[in-house]
Design a protein around this motif. Structure first.
Motif, mmCIF file in Angstrom:
data_model
loop_
_atom_site.group_PDB
_atom_site.id
_atom_site.type_symbol
_atom_site.label_atom_id
_atom_site.label_comp_id
_atom_site.label_asym_id
_atom_site.label_seq_id
_atom_site.Cartn_x
_atom_site.Cartn_y
_atom_site.Cartn_z
ATOM 1 N N LYS A 67 0.829 -5.258 6.435
ATOM 2 C CA LYS A 67 2.042 -4.463 7.333
ATOM 3 C C LYS A 67 2.100 -3.191 7.024
ATOM 4 C CE LYS A 67 4.866 -8.371 8.929
ATOM 5 N NZ LYS A 67 6.169 -9.197 8.462
ATOM 6 N N THR A 68 2.151 -2.963 5.624
ATOM 7 C CA THR A 68 2.110 -1.733 5.050
ATOM 8 C C THR A 68 1.259 -0.811 5.378
ATOM 9 O OG1 THR A 68 3.665 -2.696 3.191
ATOM 10 C CG2 THR A 68 2.825 -0.472 2.797
ATOM 11 N N PHE A 69 -0.116 -1.582 5.108
ATOM 12 C CA PHE A 69 -1.471 -0.897 5.628
ATOM 13 C C PHE A 69 -1.254 -0.250 7.358
ATOM 14 C CE2 PHE A 69 -5.763 -0.920 7.180
ATOM 15 C CZ PHE A 69 -6.058 0.288 6.525
ATOM 16 N N ALA A 70 -0.589 -1.022 8.004
ATOM 17 C CA ALA A 70 -0.618 -0.817 9.466
ATOM 18 C C ALA A 70 0.109 0.339 9.498
ATOM 19 C CB ALA A 70 -0.107 -2.017 10.166
ATOM 20 N N LYS A 71 1.127 0.767 8.798
ATOM 21 C CA LYS A 71 1.917 1.838 9.017
ATOM 22 C C LYS A 71 1.145 3.095 8.252
ATOM 23 C CE LYS A 71 6.184 -0.649 7.971
ATOM 24 N NZ LYS A 71 7.123 -0.786 6.848
ATOM 25 N N LEU A 72 0.504 2.803 7.492
ATOM 26 C CA LEU A 72 -0.393 3.745 6.751
ATOM 27 C C LEU A 72 -1.563 4.535 7.302
ATOM 28 C CD1 LEU A 72 0.077 2.551 2.895
ATOM 29 C CD2 LEU A 72 1.621 4.094 3.990
ATOM 30 N N SER A 108 -9.495 3.411 -11.992
ATOM 31 C CA SER A 108 -10.607 2.374 -12.533
ATOM 32 C C SER A 108 -11.396 1.832 -11.506
ATOM 33 C CB SER A 108 -9.824 1.336 -13.232
ATOM 34 O OG SER A 108 -8.744 0.457 -12.414
ATOM 35 N N LYS A 109 -10.982 1.819 -10.065
ATOM 36 C CA LYS A 109 -11.861 1.246 -8.983
ATOM 37 C C LYS A 109 -11.381 2.272 -7.762
ATOM 38 C CE LYS A 109 -10.691 -3.429 -10.198
ATOM 39 N NZ LYS A 109 -9.264 -3.994 -10.382
ATOM 40 N N PRO A 110 -12.505 3.202 -7.777
ATOM 41 C CA PRO A 110 -12.266 4.309 -6.565
ATOM 42 C C PRO A 110 -12.504 3.591 -5.193
ATOM 43 C CG PRO A 110 -14.021 5.139 -8.368
ATOM 44 C CD PRO A 110 -13.739 3.564 -8.739
ATOM 45 N N PHE A 111 -11.620 4.161 -4.398
ATOM 46 C CA PHE A 111 -11.613 3.606 -2.856
ATOM 47 C C PHE A 111 -13.125 3.745 -2.058
ATOM 48 C CE2 PHE A 111 -7.120 4.200 -3.805
ATOM 49 C CZ PHE A 111 -6.501 3.038 -3.575
ATOM 50 N N ALA A 112 -13.622 2.770 -1.646
ATOM 51 C CA ALA A 112 -14.859 3.005 -0.744
ATOM 52 C C ALA A 112 -14.433 3.054 0.651
ATOM 53 C CB ALA A 112 -15.814 1.940 -0.953
ATOM 54 N N GLU A 113 -13.245 2.380 0.915
ATOM 55 C CA GLU A 113 -12.880 2.231 2.427
ATOM 56 C C GLU A 113 -11.197 2.335 2.144
ATOM 57 O OE1 GLU A 113 -14.447 1.586 5.158
ATOM 58 O OE2 GLU A 113 -16.434 1.291 4.145
ATOM 59 N N THR A 114 -10.611 2.876 3.286
ATOM 60 C CA THR A 114 -9.144 3.137 2.989
ATOM 61 C C THR A 114 -8.536 1.677 3.206
ATOM 62 O OG1 THR A 114 -9.025 3.324 5.590
ATOM 63 C CG2 THR A 114 -9.203 5.415 4.327
ATOM 64 N N ASN A 115 -9.022 0.644 3.517
ATOM 65 C CA ASN A 115 -8.268 -0.673 3.651
ATOM 66 C C ASN A 115 -8.307 -1.564 2.422
ATOM 67 O OD1 ASN A 115 -11.172 -1.343 3.612
ATOM 68 N ND2 ASN A 115 -10.919 -2.682 5.492
ATOM 69 N N GLN A 116 -8.793 -1.002 1.595
ATOM 70 C CA GLN A 116 -8.862 -1.353 -0.034
ATOM 71 C C GLN A 116 -7.636 -1.104 -0.651
ATOM 72 O OE1 GLN A 116 -12.555 0.376 -1.919
ATOM 73 N NE2 GLN A 116 -13.871 -1.208 -0.940
ATOM 74 N N ILE A 117 -6.849 -0.323 0.134
ATOM 75 C CA ILE A 117 -5.474 0.064 -0.615
ATOM 76 C C ILE A 117 -4.653 -1.164 -0.674
ATOM 77 C CG2 ILE A 117 -4.246 0.692 1.430
ATOM 78 C CD1 ILE A 117 -3.285 3.344 -0.246
ATOM 79 N N VAL A 118 -4.869 -2.259 0.166
ATOM 80 C CA VAL A 118 -4.207 -3.451 0.253
ATOM 81 C C VAL A 118 -4.620 -4.218 -1.273
ATOM 82 C CG1 VAL A 118 -3.992 -3.465 2.741
ATOM 83 C CG2 VAL A 118 -5.904 -4.878 1.502
ATOM 84 N N ARG A 119 -5.612 -3.876 -1.758
ATOM 85 C CA ARG A 119 -5.853 -4.728 -3.035
ATOM 86 C C ARG A 119 -4.583 -4.581 -4.311
ATOM 87 N NH1 ARG A 119 -12.512 -3.570 -3.698
ATOM 88 N NH2 ARG A 119 -13.005 -4.885 -1.752
ATOM 89 N N ILE A 120 -3.606 -3.438 -3.853
ATOM 90 C CA ILE A 120 -2.817 -2.942 -4.889
ATOM 91 C C ILE A 120 -1.837 -3.939 -4.441
ATOM 92 C CG2 ILE A 120 -1.338 -1.146 -5.399
ATOM 93 C CD1 ILE A 120 -3.641 0.707 -4.483
ATOM 94 N N LYS A 121 -1.171 -4.702 -5.345
ATOM 95 C CA LYS A 121 0.109 -5.403 -5.379
ATOM 96 C C LYS A 121 1.003 -4.621 -4.838
ATOM 97 C CE LYS A 121 2.583 -8.695 -8.432
ATOM 98 N NZ LYS A 121 2.793 -9.689 -7.654
ATOM 99 N N GLY A 122 1.947 -5.074 -3.735
ATOM 100 C CA GLY A 122 2.888 -4.597 -3.089
ATOM 101 C C GLY A 122 2.628 -4.001 -1.859
#
Length: 85
Positions: free
Chosen positions: A56-61, A38-52
């Motif tokens: 910290k998780t983004f830093a590992k990913l 429903s919301k394609p990623f424009a930047e990799t850091n947008q993954i933090v918008r996902i609940k959970g």
């Protein structure tokens, strides 16, 4: 634990491929797939918008995430890691 090597295209990777990421299990992989439908990623850091997935998780990913190119992330077996200098 095996160490992942390579990159994962978060705009095209399958749920199975996403599960190779550190800290990402089947439920979170499905959330990523559902979110980007429903919301394609424009930047990799947008993954933090996902609940959970938080900072910290983004830093590992983040070292594994790309928006263009192939997904070639794989787990490096322990014996192969030992051979690297």
């Amino acid at each position: 634990a095996p160490r992942p090597e390579g990159q994962i295209n978060i705009t095209t990777a399958s749920a199975e491929q996403l599960e190779l990421l550190p800290g990402i299990g089947p439920a979170m992989a499905k959330k990523i797939v559902d979110y980007r439908a429903s919301k394609p990623f424009a930047e990799t850091n947008q993954i933090v918008r996902i609940k959970g997935i938080g900072p910290k998780t983004f830093a590992k990913l983040k070292q594994y995430l790309v928006l263009k190119g192939d997904t070639n992330l794989r787990e490096v077996p322990k014996d192969e890691v030992a051979l690297k200098p």
